[in-house]
Design an enzyme around this catalytic site. Structure first.
Site, mmCIF file in Angstrom:
data_model
loop_
_atom_site.group_PDB
_atom_site.id
_atom_site.type_symbol
_atom_site.label_atom_id
_atom_site.label_comp_id
_atom_site.label_asym_id
_atom_site.label_seq_id
_atom_site.Cartn_x
_atom_site.Cartn_y
_atom_site.Cartn_z
ATOM 1 N N GLU C 34 23.565 42.498 51.379
ATOM 2 C CA GLU C 34 24.982 42.117 51.627
ATOM 3 C C GLU C 34 24.923 41.288 52.916
ATOM 4 O O GLU C 34 24.540 41.909 54.064
ATOM 5 C CB GLU C 34 25.756 43.355 51.668
ATOM 6 C CG GLU C 34 27.134 43.130 52.240
ATOM 7 C CD GLU C 34 28.086 42.013 51.382
ATOM 8 O OE1 GLU C 34 28.162 41.850 50.145
ATOM 9 O OE2 GLU C 34 28.647 41.263 52.206
ATOM 10 N N THR C 44 36.101 41.066 46.092
ATOM 11 C CA THR C 44 36.418 42.772 45.705
ATOM 12 C C THR C 44 37.596 42.845 46.572
ATOM 13 O O THR C 44 38.218 44.089 45.979
ATOM 14 C CB THR C 44 35.074 43.437 45.666
ATOM 15 O OG1 THR C 44 34.197 42.958 45.138
ATOM 16 C CG2 THR C 44 35.273 44.638 45.177
ATOM 17 N N HIS C 52 42.345 45.328 33.590
ATOM 18 C CA HIS C 52 42.842 44.494 32.533
ATOM 19 C C HIS C 52 42.905 45.016 31.112
ATOM 20 O O HIS C 52 41.600 45.440 30.762
ATOM 21 C CB HIS C 52 42.767 43.151 32.413
ATOM 22 C CG HIS C 52 43.306 42.258 33.549
ATOM 23 N ND1 HIS C 52 44.648 42.009 33.859
ATOM 24 C CD2 HIS C 52 42.483 41.797 34.688
ATOM 25 C CE1 HIS C 52 45.031 41.422 34.874
ATOM 26 N NE2 HIS C 52 43.380 41.291 35.369
ATOM 27 N N SER C 339 38.779 36.283 37.653
ATOM 28 C CA SER C 339 39.424 37.421 36.857
ATOM 29 C C SER C 339 38.968 37.304 35.513
ATOM 30 O O SER C 339 38.982 36.034 35.056
ATOM 31 C CB SER C 339 41.141 37.168 36.887
ATOM 32 O OG SER C 339 41.705 38.045 36.317
#
Lengths: 134, 428, 491
Positions: C34, C44, C52, C339
């Site tokens: 990272e 994030t 959803h 998304s």
């Protein structure tokens, strides 16, 4: 106070804003031909007095902190007993920056006597307990 | 498992309001307990090291810590119980306070009366929706004040300040005296909202420009603040395109107002006003009987002296409540106070008792500055009292003691601030 | 040179961490690399924090497949690694006949995918379910399986559990170069050089740049910025996730409760080239206020706590996810995860595990010792008064509240500093426990947090950053006070 305040430009006749009341009169202070100090623009007698003092001998309280050893906080708030000449503020700060107090102190304790030979002391604004009792 | 403490009056908060309320109630013979979240008493005054406090109450000029110390020293002579490092986590309508501290664990403080004296918090960048990046170096003025004046740390070196309230102005001077460079103070209003003395002694003395009708429209920088953009605003506070100025800096201070902190009050079901302070009656009693409020948790004050005087009233009234002192008959419906022309809010929000004529203290703020005003107290569509005010400005609270006669007062009392046309004409 | 890793995952977002946790079941030597000091710091971090229901993505897309499969997986995972998640249900709000057609279309898609949904036209019932919804509402599509989640808790939980199961974690190490060798890759990550047989590229908005390092970049990623305004607790009650009728590029500006009881409005959706610019703008904030007010006219803006923006990683393949073994052997792209990426993360981890199984020579023997349960951090909010009183007795720091807005104790902060992915920055404390995330924006707790971090890490207060290097909060001591780590009991 509806006017936008800006840094006075060089060469301007210094304008002193009266701080006695919210009227914020803008004072023009100058010496007349007889060498008398004249104050124009004041709305009251106190304003005239203020204008003269700000012109001849402006004074400010020295308000800062000082390093403190073994205190519950690392810095102690201090002030000059009475106001000091405005132009001495930065000199005073230089002195204060290199002085250290030691806890415990009581409010009003003299931390620096006779600041800059002005005959004015710097005193503690609060009491501060010691971190470790000796 | 929790420790139960029984007291007459429990005071949440040991700042100037809590201290004055405690002293006054204790003087009258009440058993008093103060619950304070910090490691010492004094509240925000301990970081307000500048002078200018006490002119009304002590008739002399003190620094914040000195003002607090005077009350703390007096408190030592009493048997007021003090819980430091203690956070209130709950308050019930039947006046049980749940608090916690490292030493004693969970405390259940059962009180006959409670005084709310939690003070306020600062309005933040987020609350006024200033756009831009979110790097390090963005502080409220009060946080910077605490860091410098109590912790001995510098928040940054090149600073832009938004907001010309007194804290913003005073922090500008503090930063300069501690070696930082203050580039500019921007104020969205068309006037300086702090005292003129602070403008002169904190900005003018140090050649710090103040831009009125300006706001921050962008903050740049990924890790640390790199620059801010300041733009002129129109009368609706909307930024005007083409007026942007860039200031390279590493720090931005927000000094954009204070908000009474009443999350604890909500737990007891206390109703809040538009000020975010509790709505109170003429005894400073909230909508929950026996719970009183004073100081900045009730309304943000500009002078601590007025906090002290208000808190003393709260202490007295809470004591009277705890000893079941009669206030006379309660009105079936309260008389509501209504902010009228150029009035932002009024404390108290209601009058609960009016058998005989009595004097009630009203405090309120104008919405916008004005000169040569007449303040009208209106009920039953009649002006029953009026006062003159030469200068009014939103940052200066107006306080008047007004005699109310039951025969003159109807369902509502409206306060208007009107222009004294005669006086204005004379001056013109 | 040390033994090569079997798998190197590049990117510690929710996707990289899900994959890390999934492959931790197997006897594989894995490392997660990272760029920043913590997981969950880019895409994030700035999104709607919604799981959803799965009816919205277009038919046949990988997005729809992953969302539908991923949504039900959260319940089991919540039991295992303990994060805040609640199926509050979502509304798509219709105001006119045109909208009704869209609502019907969405419901048809839901039916096809076996997602429970209901079109509610009874205004009274809608108003009972959502009292502050706009009065001109005509109908809503209610999907009860939609949920709200704390993305930080989820991602940190996944990473911690992966770590506990043997995955190495490398922070503050941006990947700058990848060399392909006959037996794998050499990765330059920060100061470190690592060998790995298989690379999983989960680098979010930078996935195309990482892929380019080995020539596996048959796609580009364009960030789409979304701006948000967060409102205080009790600002206005919102019970469900409220969507407008979606547009071709986004699900529109929504009004949504957060798992912590706040309310947010947003996001808008604007493509940009800059992969770092997460600034909010006056125009953007006004846009989302206008959008939010259509659904909930009485949004109390004076209860705003913060505004922020996040970047969606949008691929040039119709905006769909790219999850595949690339043309470069042993290099797996997990890219374009916009998304519903958060909703899909667990299904994606499953799919990626299968791709690695099928496209590489790594042997997937299961660990005997694999423990799906993450040891949770003890929290004040989960304690009753008796357990708290006992906790304070054993450890006084439980009795000291440091963050008054979110009620967080010193004990919790100390614990967060000393956990597996120990907090070393203010933001790491914030996303684990919430101080500085509340209504005071950290005004009260920041000096205290700096001192606690200084004490626990034996670092100078002037060295404690907000997040990455260069974001230190205070610059110097005043009064020439000796600068040393803070040592004290009462911060």
């Amino acid at each position: 106070m509806e006017v936008e305040f800006k840094k006075p430009k060089q060469g301007d006749v210094p304008e002193i804003i009266c701080t006695i009341c919210p009227n914020s009169c803008k004072l023009q202070v100058f010496e007349d031909e007889q060498g008398e100090i004249q104050v124009e623009g004041a709305g009251c007698a106190r304003g005239v007095e203020y204008g003269k003092e700000e012109y001849l001998d402006p004074k400010r309280m020295l308000i800062t902190t000082i390093k403190i050893e073994n205190g519950v906080l690392p810095v102690l708030p201090v002030r000059s007993q009475v106001a000091i000449p405005k132009e001495k503020i930065f000199d005073a700060i230089k002195v204060v920056n290199h002085v250290s107090a030691k806890a415990p102190v009581q409010m009003g304790d003299v931390i620096i006597p006779n600041l800059l030979e002005l005959g004015i002391s710097v005193i503690a604004s609060r009491s501060m307990a010691a971190k470790n009792k000796e | 498992m929790s420790e139960i403490i029984d007291t007459d009056i429990a005071i949440i908060g040991g700042g100037p309001a809590g201290l004055a309320a405690a002293l006054n109630a204790s003087k009258r013979g009440a058993r008093v307990a103060i619950i304070e979240r910090d490691f010492e008493l004094g509240g925000i005054l301990q970081q307000c090291i500048h002078n200018g406090f006490g002119l009304t109450y002590f008739k002399e000029e003190l620094t914040g810590p000195e003002y607090a110390q005077r009350f703390m020293d007096l408190l030592k002579e009493t048997n007021v119980q003090i819980f430091l490092d203690s956070m209130v986590i709950d308050l019930s309508a039947d006046k049980i306070i749940t608090a916690m501290n490292p030493e004693r664990g969970i405390l259940k403080i059962h009180a006959k009366a409670v005084i709310l004296a939690m003070g306020c918090r600062e309005r933040t960048r987020g609350a006024i929706n200033v756009p831009g990046m979110r790097p390090a170096g963005i502080y409220t003025a009060g946080t910077a004040q605490r860091l410098i004046n109590m912790e001995g740390y510098m928040p940054g070196k090149r600073v832009v300040i938004l907001g010309s309230g007194d804290i913003g102005l005073i922090m500008a001077r503090r930063l300069v005296l501690e070696g930082a460079k203050v580039l500019v103070v921007a104020e969205v209003l068309p006037y300086c909202s702090g005292l003129v003395r602070n403008f002169v002694q904190c900005l003018q003395d140090y050649d710090i420009p103040l831009y009125l009708s300006h706001t921050i429209t962008d903050i740049k920088g990924k890790e640390r603040v790199k620059s801010v953009i300041i733009s002129k605003v129109d009368e609706n506070w909307m930024p005007i395109k083409g007026t942007e100025k860039v200031y390279e800096c590493d720090t931005v201070l927000f000094s954009v107002g204070l908000i009474p902190e009443n999350e604890i009050s909500l737990k007891a079901g206390i109703k809040l006003d538009i000020t975010n302070g509790p709505t109170v009656n003429e005894y400073l009693e909230t909508t929950v009987p026996g719970i009183f409020a004073c100081g900045n948790v009730l309304q943000v004050h500009d002078l601590v002296d007025w906090v002290t005087l208000e808190a003393e009233r709260a202490g007295e009234n809470a004591y009277a409540y705890s000893t079941n002192t009669s206030r006379g008959g309660k009105l079936l419906e309260p008389i509501l106070t209504v902010p009228g022309e150029n009035v932002g809010y009024i404390v108290p929000q209601r009058i609960d008792y009016l058998q005989d004529s009595k004097i009630v203290q009203f405090s309120f703020r104008p919405k916008s500055p004005d000169k040569n005003c007449i303040i009208e107290f209106v009920s039953n569509e009649k002006v029953f009292d009026k006062r003159k005010a030469k200068h009014i400005i939103p940052s200066e609270m107006l306080i008047y003691k007004i005699k109310l006669n039951p025969e003159e007062i109807g369902e509502k009392i409206t306060i208007n601030i009107k222009k004294n046309l005669k006086k204005s004409k004379e001056e013109a | 040179m040390m033994k090569p890793y079997d798998i190197a995952i590049i990117g510690g977002g929710v996707i990289g961490c899900s994959i890390a946790r999934w492959v931790s079941k197997y006897r594989l030597k894995t490392i997660l690399i990272e760029k920043h000091a913590d997981v969950a710091t880019e895409t994030t971090k700035g999104n709607s924090a919604i799981i959803h229901a799965g009816y919205a993505s277009s038919e046949g897309s990988l997005q729809s497949e992953m969302n539908v499969k991923g949504n039900p997986m959260f319940d089991q995972l919540q039991k295992e690694i303990n994060f805040d998640f609640k199926r509050v249900g979502s509304f798509v709000v219709a105001f006119n006949d045109e909208d009704m057609k869209d609502l019907q279309k969405e419901q048809n898609q839901a039916d096809k995918r076996n997602i429970p949904s209901e079109i509610i036209t009874d205004i009274k019932r809608i108003k009972i379910m959502e009292p502050n919804i706009a009065d001109n509402v005509k109908a809503v599509l209610y999907a009860p399986s939609a949920g709200i989640i704390w993305p930080f808790g989820l991602t940190i939980g996944l990473a911690e559990n992966a770590y506990d199961n043997g995955v190495d974690l490398l922070f503050s190490s941006p990947v700058t170069e990848i060399q392909q060798k006959s037996n794998g890759f050499i990765i330059q990550a920060g100061q470190k050089q690592l060998n790995a047989k298989v690379i999983i590229n989960a680098a979010g908005v930078y996935a195309d740049e990482i892929a380019r390092m080995v020539g596996a970049d048959n796609f580009t990623i364009t960030p789409r910025k979304g701006e948000y305004i967060l409102m205080d607790r009790n600002a206005i009650p919102v019970n469900h996730i409220l969507f407008p009728i979606p547009t071709p590029v986004s699900k529109g500006i929504l009004v949504c409760p957060t798992i912590e009881g706040h309310t947010f409005i947003g996001p808008n959706s604007n493509a940009q080239n800059d992969k770092e610019d997460v600034s909010t703008t006056s125009a953007g904030l006004n846009e989302i206020i206008r959008g939010g007010r259509k659904l909930l006219p009485s949004i109390p803006l004076r209860k705003a706590i913060a505004n922020f923006a996040g970047l969606r990683a949008v691929s040039d393949r119709d905006g769909d996810f790219i999850i595949e073994a690339s043309e470069v052997e042993n290099f797996i792209n997990v890219a374009g995860i916009c998304s519903p990426g958060l909703s899909s993360c667990l299904a994606i981890a499953d799919l990626v595990t299968d791709i690695v199984k099928n496209h590489t020579t790594l042997s997937f023997g299961e660990k005997d010792s694999w423990n799906p349960i993450r040891f949770p951090q003890q929290r004040l909010k989960d304690m009753n008064e008796d357990t708290l009183a006992q906790a304070i007795k054993n450890r006084p720091e439980w009795g000291r509240v440091i963050c008054r807005c979110e009620t967080v104790t010193e004990a919790e902060i100390i614990d967060a500093i000393h956990r597996p992915i120990g907090a070393t920055t203010l933001d790491m404390i914030k996303v684990r426990l919430r101080p500085r995330m509340g209504r005071c924006n950290g005004g009260f707790c920041t000096p205290k947090l700096l001192k606690i971090l200084s004490r626990e890490l034996d670092k100078l207060v002037t060295e404690i950053p907000k997040n990455d290097e260069g974001s230190e909060m205070v610059t110097d001591r005043t009064k020439f006070i000796e600068n040393k780590p803070w040592k004290g009991e009462t911060p």
